[in-house]
Design an enzyme around this catalytic site. Structure first.
Site, mmCIF file in Angstrom:
data_model
loop_
_atom_site.group_PDB
_atom_site.id
_atom_site.type_symbol
_atom_site.label_atom_id
_atom_site.label_comp_id
_atom_site.label_asym_id
_atom_site.label_seq_id
_atom_site.Cartn_x
_atom_site.Cartn_y
_atom_site.Cartn_z
ATOM 1 N N ASP A 281 -11.925 2.891 3.780
ATOM 2 C CA ASP A 281 -11.355 0.799 3.715
ATOM 3 C C ASP A 281 -13.221 0.694 3.485
ATOM 4 O O ASP A 281 -13.978 -0.485 2.905
ATOM 5 C CB ASP A 281 -11.349 0.699 4.914
ATOM 6 C CG ASP A 281 -10.238 -0.668 5.099
ATOM 7 O OD1 ASP A 281 -9.564 -0.902 3.261
ATOM 8 O OD2 ASP A 281 -9.421 -1.029 5.808
ATOM 9 N N GLN B 206 -5.052 -1.458 9.438
ATOM 10 C CA GLN B 206 -4.745 -3.451 9.262
ATOM 11 C C GLN B 206 -5.394 -4.143 10.103
ATOM 12 O O GLN B 206 -4.761 -4.435 11.535
ATOM 13 C CB GLN B 206 -3.434 -3.193 8.376
ATOM 14 C CG GLN B 206 -3.116 -4.956 8.187
ATOM 15 C CD GLN B 206 -3.594 -4.521 6.344
ATOM 16 O OE1 GLN B 206 -3.306 -3.499 6.185
ATOM 17 N NE2 GLN B 206 -3.695 -5.609 6.574
ATOM 18 N N LYS C 129 0.842 -0.892 0.372
ATOM 19 C CA LYS C 129 -0.511 -0.263 -0.367
ATOM 20 C C LYS C 129 0.882 0.687 -0.138
ATOM 21 O O LYS C 129 0.844 2.333 -0.657
ATOM 22 C CB LYS C 129 -1.238 -0.039 1.705
ATOM 23 C CG LYS C 129 -2.198 -1.173 0.920
ATOM 24 C CD LYS C 129 -3.162 -1.246 2.877
ATOM 25 C CE LYS C 129 -3.688 -2.750 2.121
ATOM 26 N NZ LYS C 129 -4.066 -2.932 3.369
#
Ligand code: NAP
Length: 298
Positions: free
Chosen positions: A120, A97, A53
């Protein structure tokens, strides 16, 4: 007739080029999209996702605030960092994460993220916005699946879509996105799971089968109709002594056989996977535009 294999890497690269261009235009207006990344602990899979990422942010020109915290980080410390990022005007997207170490309360952390920075798309506020068809953040993997279909020229409108899997991160949001009364949606959707009585009967009706079960060979050639479109979200490790690591990655679909009957199919790896990070960066740029009062795509 053999299927057209959808090259997820190529589609993702094309989208990244578009995002990069958009970032360059925003920079001319003095806007620099920023992503705050939080990784707790040293799970190797999570570490490699986060590194990928960060690398992609750099390629595209997005500012990335990387925070790698020790496994023993407390709930209080993590909440404080999320709060700090919520207030930081340089950060337009926050990514925590998952999975978090067991002693941390994941649900509380995800709820603490400002819904307007929840790139997200997991915050209940954005889940609600998605269900009612309002602008918010669409979750990255299901949105990536839809982009792969559209950009491969597959007609979604009116199609019978069967999704295998009902998780909150793939199956459920994908179904909700596909039934929206909007261009490139308008599908008729069936969701299957482990209590579905006759999975093959369902999948054989489908113009588009989307497998997100997390189990190899869930979809075999006898389970699809001629010329169906088959999207494989699954990522599974199977033992393979010929590989250095001792395993290889496969999807949920019996790729070799199914590709002889389907019209389109995604491989694993190299299908849906590359789209996920791309959609995260897409959301980050959309968020930066929204924060600056610029019209967004939704
Ligand atoms: P999950 O939470 O484990 O959910 C799996 C779903 O599949 C459940 O709803 C389960 O039913 C259903 N299922 C499992 N075996 C089945 C079977 N034999 N027949 C019918 N339904 C079955 O998994 P997930 O998080 O959604 O992920 C699914 C897969 O996608 C995993 O392999 C994951 O690694 C992969 N994935 C890939 C990406 C990417 O970027 N490429 C992103 C996310 C996930 P029940 O609800 O009844 O248990």
């Amino acid at each position: 007739m053999a299927a057209r294999v959808i090259d997820g890497k190529q589609v993702a690269a094309a989208m990244r080029a578009e995002i990069k261009e958009e970032v360059a235009k925003l920079k001319q207006k003095g806007i620099l999209p920023g992503l705050g990344v939080i990784l707790v602990g040293d799970d190797p899979a999570s570490r490699s996702y986060v590194t990928a990422k960060e690398k992609t942010c750099e390629e595209i020109g997005i500012y990335s605030d990387d925070n790698r915290l020790p496994a023993e980080t407390s709930q209080k410390q993590l909440m404080a960092l999320v709060e700090k990022m919520n207030k930081d005007p340089k950060i337009h997207g926050i990514l925590v994460q998952l999975p978090l170490p067991k002693h941390l309360n994941e649900a509380e952390i995800l709820l603490a993220i400002d819904p307007d920075k929840d790139v997200d798309g997991f915050h209940p506020m954005n889940v609600g916005r998605m269900v009612v068809g309002e602008k918010g953040f669409l979750p990255c993997t299901p949105h990536g699946v839809i982009q792969l279909l559209i950009r491969s020229g597959v007609t979604i409108e009116g199609a019978n879509v069967v999704i295998v899997g009902r998780s909150n991160i793939v199956g459920k949001p994908l179904a909700n996105m596909l039934i929206q009364k909007k261009p490139n949606r308008n599908a008729t959707v069936t969701i299957c799971h482990t209590r579905t009585k006759d999975l093959a009967h369902q999948t054989r009706q489908a113009d588009i089968v989307i497998a997100a079960a997390g189990r190899p060979n869930t979809i075999t050639v006898d389970m699809i109709k001629e010329a169906a479109v088959v999207i494989d979200v699954g990522v599974n490790r199977v033992e393979d002594a010929t590989k250095k690591k001792g395993y290889r990655l496969v999807g949920d679909v019996d790729f070799e056989r199914v590709k002889e009957k389907a019209s389109f199919i995604t491989p694993v790896p190299g299908g849906v996977g590359p789209m996920t990070i791309t959609m995260l960066l897409y959301n980050t740029v959309e968020s930066a535009k929204r924060a600056a009062g610029i019209e967004t795509k939704g």
